[in-house]
Motif scaffolding. Sequence first.
Motif, short mmCIF file in Angstrom:
data_model
loop_
_atom_site.label_atom_id
_atom_site.label_comp_id
_atom_site.label_asym_id
_atom_site.label_seq_id
_atom_site.Cartn_x
_atom_site.Cartn_y
_atom_site.Cartn_z
N VAL A 176 38.13 34.49 50.47
CA VAL A 176 37.21 34.69 49.36
C VAL A 176 37.54 33.68 48.27
CG1 VAL A 176 36.39 36.30 47.59
CG2 VAL A 176 37.02 37.16 49.85
N THR A 177 36.52 32.96 47.85
CA THR A 177 36.71 32.00 46.75
C THR A 177 35.72 32.33 45.64
OG1 THR A 177 37.39 30.28 48.29
CG2 THR A 177 36.72 29.58 46.08
N ILE A 178 36.25 32.72 44.51
CA ILE A 178 35.42 33.06 43.35
C ILE A 178 35.69 32.00 42.28
CG2 ILE A 178 34.94 34.78 41.57
CD1 ILE A 178 36.04 36.89 43.51
N LEU A 231 47.49 38.86 49.81
CA LEU A 231 47.13 40.13 49.19
C LEU A 231 46.95 39.92 47.70
CD1 LEU A 231 46.83 43.22 48.98
CD2 LEU A 231 49.34 43.38 48.90
N LEU A 232 45.74 40.20 47.21
CA LEU A 232 45.46 40.13 45.79
C LEU A 232 45.38 41.55 45.25
CD1 LEU A 232 44.47 38.65 43.16
CD2 LEU A 232 42.14 39.02 44.02
N ASP A 288 37.76 40.17 58.61
CA ASP A 288 38.65 39.11 58.13
C ASP A 288 39.08 39.35 56.69
OD1 ASP A 288 38.23 37.30 60.53
OD2 ASP A 288 36.18 37.51 59.81
N ILE A 289 38.25 40.10 55.98
CA ILE A 289 38.51 40.35 54.56
C ILE A 289 38.41 41.86 54.34
CG2 ILE A 289 37.71 39.94 52.20
CD1 ILE A 289 36.23 37.41 53.59
N TYR A 290 39.42 42.43 53.70
CA TYR A 290 39.44 43.87 53.44
C TYR A 290 39.45 44.12 51.94
CZ TYR A 290 40.29 44.64 58.38
OH TYR A 290 40.16 44.68 59.76
N LEU A 291 38.46 44.86 51.47
CA LEU A 291 38.34 45.22 50.06
C LEU A 291 38.69 46.70 49.94
CD1 LEU A 291 34.91 43.48 49.31
CD2 LEU A 291 37.20 42.46 49.25
N LEU A 292 39.78 47.00 49.27
CA LEU A 292 40.28 48.38 49.20
C LEU A 292 40.31 48.82 47.74
CD1 LEU A 292 43.24 47.87 51.71
CD2 LEU A 292 40.88 48.52 52.22
N ASP A 293 39.43 49.74 47.40
CA ASP A 293 39.26 50.16 46.01
C ASP A 293 40.11 51.40 45.74
OD1 ASP A 293 38.49 50.51 43.43
OD2 ASP A 293 36.33 50.51 43.82
N ALA A 299 42.82 38.54 54.74
CA ALA A 299 42.66 38.42 53.28
C ALA A 299 42.41 39.83 52.74
CB ALA A 299 41.49 37.50 52.95
N ARG A 300 43.21 40.23 51.75
CA ARG A 300 43.13 41.59 51.22
C ARG A 300 42.98 41.57 49.70
NH1 ARG A 300 48.84 42.06 53.45
NH2 ARG A 300 48.42 39.83 53.35
N ILE A 301 42.04 42.38 49.22
CA ILE A 301 41.92 42.58 47.78
C ILE A 301 42.09 44.06 47.54
CG2 ILE A 301 40.47 42.35 45.73
CD1 ILE A 301 39.03 40.05 47.05
N LEU A 302 43.14 44.41 46.80
CA LEU A 302 43.47 45.81 46.56
C LEU A 302 43.34 46.11 45.07
CD1 LEU A 302 44.80 48.58 47.38
CD2 LEU A 302 47.02 47.47 46.87
#
Length: 1309
Positions: A420-422, A450-451, A564-569, A596-599
Amino acid sequence: MDTKQLVTIPSPWDRINIISRFTFSWVWSLFIQAHKKDLDFTDLYRCSKSDETKYVRNKLERNWITEQASFKKTSKPPSLALALFKTFAPELLPWILLNTFQEVIIKVSVPLMLGYVVRYFQGDPQITRQWAVWAAVGIVLMSVLDRFVINHITYCYTLRVGMRMRVATSALIYRKSMKLSRSSLAKTTVGQIVNILSNDVNRFDEFSFYAQSIVVAPLQSALVLYFLWGELGWACLAGMAVLILFIPFQLTVGALFRQIRGKTAVLTDSRIRIMNEIIGGMRVIKMYTWEMAFAQLVSVVRKSEVKRIRNSNFLKGINLSVYFLLPRVIVYPCILMYVLMNTGQLAADTVFVTVCYVNTMRLIIGKGVPFVIAATNELIVVIRRMEEFLLLDDIKQIDGKPKKLDELKVDDNYDKKTGVTIDNITARWTNDVIEPTLKDISVCVKPGQLLAVIGPVGSGKSSLLMSVLNEMTVDSGSLQVSGRVSYAPQESWAFIASVRDNILFGSEYDEHRYQQVVKVCALDRDFKLFPFGDKTLVGEKGVLLSGGQKARINLARALYRQADIYLLDDPLSAVDAQVAKHIFQKCLIDYLKDKARILVTHQIQFLKEAHKILVLDEGRCVALGSYDELKQSGINLMSYQRTTGADHMKTTGAGGGGRPIMNRTISFTPSMVSSISEGSDLAHEDIGKQSTNLDDEPEVKAESKMIGSVDSTIYWDYIKAGAGPVLMTITFLMILLSQSLYQGSDYWMSYWTNHNNDNNDNRNIIIYSALIVGLCVTSLLATVSFYMMCMRASIILYRRIFSTLLRAPIHVFESSPAGRILNRFAKDTGIIDEQLPSTAFDLIINLCLVIGNLIINAIVNWLLVFPAILLLLLVFMCRYFYIRAARDIKRLEGLSRSPIYSHVSNTLAGLSTIRSQEAQHMFERQFEYYQNDNTSTYFLFICTSRAFGVLMDSICLVYIGAVVAFVMSLSDSVSGGNAGLVLSSALTLTGTTQYAVKCSADLESYMTAVERVLEYTRIDTEANLESTPDRKPSTDWPQTGGIEFIKMSLQYAESPAPVLKEITVSLKGGEKIGVVGRTGAGKSSIIAGLFRLTEPSGQIVIDGIDIQSIGLHDLRRQISIIPQEPVLFTGSVRKNLDPFDEQSDEELWSALDEVQLRDAISQLPGMLDGIVSEGGSNFSVGQRQLVCLARAILRDNRILVLDEATANVDHQTDALIQRTIREKFRNCTVITIAHRLNTIIDSDKVLVLDAGEVVEYGIPYKLLESHNGLFTRLVSQTGKHMATRLRQMAKHYYSNKFDVQLDERDSEN
């Protein structure tokens, strides 16, 4: 997901021969079967392949897409009406042409032949007996061709086309709902969509049935005018003048219908939306004692809605009166003008041929034209509403193109180095918001990274994930998502299916991957506790699961999807420390190590493991870097929170030393989640004792179906609800009087023609005129009084079901899908409001016509009584043969609607999850199955009614044949007037008898809606809301807030055993009590007992008063609660805080100040009057929790209950809530259902529950002195560091409270 269809037997329609289709004999087996047993879904036939939802939707969608493409080229707005016309007009046109042939050629030829017969009886020398006999035979043959061959098949096919239009538009609406952008979702509601699918789409059925009248009416009128000219000459123009005046009258009525429909639809949308929110939030409504506020809200909307419906029904009543009166109103001026112009004898053939011609036009002109005008005008409103919905913006791709349903918003040929590129994005939820939600955010997450995203409540953490999912509008900057995305939402969502289906979410079952995911999500031991393992059914919205279980099943769903990308809220907040640590390590660090993980998280203790940490505040990036980098730069991760000025720098109270919260350092009191692990050994030490049967598969509890005939008490209840003795007497007297005058006018015409030589034309005209005027007056009075009675019944029945529902115990809402309850307030209410009155009135009119015609025939010749009696016997035998099947099928049709509404509601609730998991097709397929079941039952109902019609018309044709034969055999003794009267009456009977009995069957079918509504009015209600005067507590009760549980037990409905067992414990007034225990220990059941959501046994005494001796409102008003799942309702902020308008604006702003929401509310348009979106979607979860805290502050009660209220908020919000409670509720009794042990470790006492029993109760420090105590074991399970910290906090609290100096070593033991 459970994708089984209820109706499984293949449709015979696709393979039957032409004779079976015309006679509908293929459904006779259902009639026979219905007499052997009550029909169920398994007994019915599936709809035809060409009627299936997918097929008809795709046909319509192709033309709708063409319309949209045309708009891009020509800028001409796309027309749904045109798309519908292109799709279904070719199907409808052949049947309109056949119906035109029937109405214009066949029916008009019958009066022509009748004229020959009557003239023969008058002694016309030009008509021989042979001619008369052939004319009589022609009457019978034309009747056979009209009723038996053409009528029923055209009826079936035109209704079938209407059904297809309804199904196609419903499916198109549902598909569109899954593609809506967030800004579009803010412009619609579940109520609007359900109203479109339940009420609006029915206009297609009505329109298709009467559509042929548009073509038939002018042709038939012109032909009848031609023949009447031959009979009456210039006098026929008087009747045509009435007909011409009828046209602008109907156009005016049609315009009124359109206007009323537009207003009614909006009000019904609003009412159904409110009902949907009430059903979903009933637990909160009951605990806040807001029943009356919502009752008033619904009452206001319902009152306005009923006002419009009443007007609409009166117009329908006028149309039915016109249908009843039109033949007489047209014939009267014709006859009057004929007599005055010719001053000669009034011939029987002239009169009765004229009557027969006008009766021929009766159905088309009297009913078809008014109804098609009304249906067209209402359909214009419906199509416009659908167009507005279908033209809402779709979710966009990054490049601005609409996202296709089956298209993932990722690039499958992505650069493997990029996840993910923002880059400097600014995004907002809707274009109506002035300030963007996210501002200038830049971050890059590559595979293997992991972000972690942190920040205070409302800082934009969830919004960042939504922007990655393309759920938000990106104003500027670039956002590149490379790879497949999977998402676990903050608000756990589930649908009605097994746990396994909720995890698989339509993916193929892979045993190894599934078991791996279950293990890393710590669900394996939960499965062993479930009665059916992972096949255990999950209730709607996961109501049967604990918060932690729902969160982990949502996480497992996200993990099982190979992405490929996991978004965990924030998946870790709902679970305790041990499980959180397990999930973080096994899942995020090990299982997803290459992804790629965004937590999004509030668990600061895990930040060290993140490759990057993004700190957000007010939608801006405050800091970005690794844990060490942020620490070196001076970012205080633990204490960071939003500040809005000196006035918001709240101090912590006694323990805080006056220090601002934002000055706390990272080494001070790590607020780790610390309670009993749902997956711990302790929670499962009795695992071996659990009785599970993993081979069995549970089924969703079916909606109850009434059996047998609709009980006479249902009819009586309906009549009693609508009319007192006076109105009932007036109504039925007017109906009988109008029918007597109707038949009397016919008889007088016969008398007049038979006594032409008396030269009493003036007397005859006066008497005939009086009969017609009296008929018009009594008919209109009958219409008004009858519809008034029906509307009163509708209002009272709605009031009864709504008041009963508000008073129903909470288990009614938690054991029934929302759609099942909503069905009563949507479709069933729509039937009672609009369809039932018209059908009942139609039945009464036609039944009176049948009886009147039979009586007239019997008066003419008593021998005609015998075929009339035989006719009635055969009619009732046919009805008996038919009604059981029709009733059962109609009930099943009603039951088949509930899953559709539940599915739509559930889909919109989990829309982000569904889209992120690419599960739209799965949910669409399920919608198609539900809709196909409904289509199957509806089409079978049409076909069974047509089969019944064929039988009825066969009997009526035999009767006509018998009457014709009888009249022809007595040609010497029957006058021309009597012959005309008997034959015209018999011809009227053909269609009228069949239609009257059909109306009686339809009425019984519609009465099942009344039956279903009355079923809910018989639900056992809760105890009285208000206390009796002798038991009313004093206004200052409770004075201290002391609570005593004395042998209190609690058992839920349908639960095999009590969940709380003889709890005996005393809570002193003003104490802070923590309640802890493992999953299923009974913590939340304490709340259920205290609020009497479920009536406990034993006693609960508050300040000397047994709570079961007083009213529920007297009890619940005195207890404040901050629930685990915060609920906001659509409406203003003011109404969400203070629905009864008891507080001043200053008090409301003060409460919002206390919870630091003043700025957020001030930014809303209208501030306190700013609108809260459906479900509170324009507030973050944390902000919703703070609104609940503000509610508690405003109530200012002596008792406060916190039901794991801080599970989904950040540390600062948690600290704010805890501090506010200490300050604002210093002298109150506070009961905290603990999720984090640190929130209750400084309580005055801790109540430890296990298996519904109290195992420990005392001061935390003292409980920790017992090395084998359950509380000690709970603390130990939080980990060595946290356990030590909790012991220190307990010791520190004990030392300060009792002023005791303790050895430092005490806290280490």
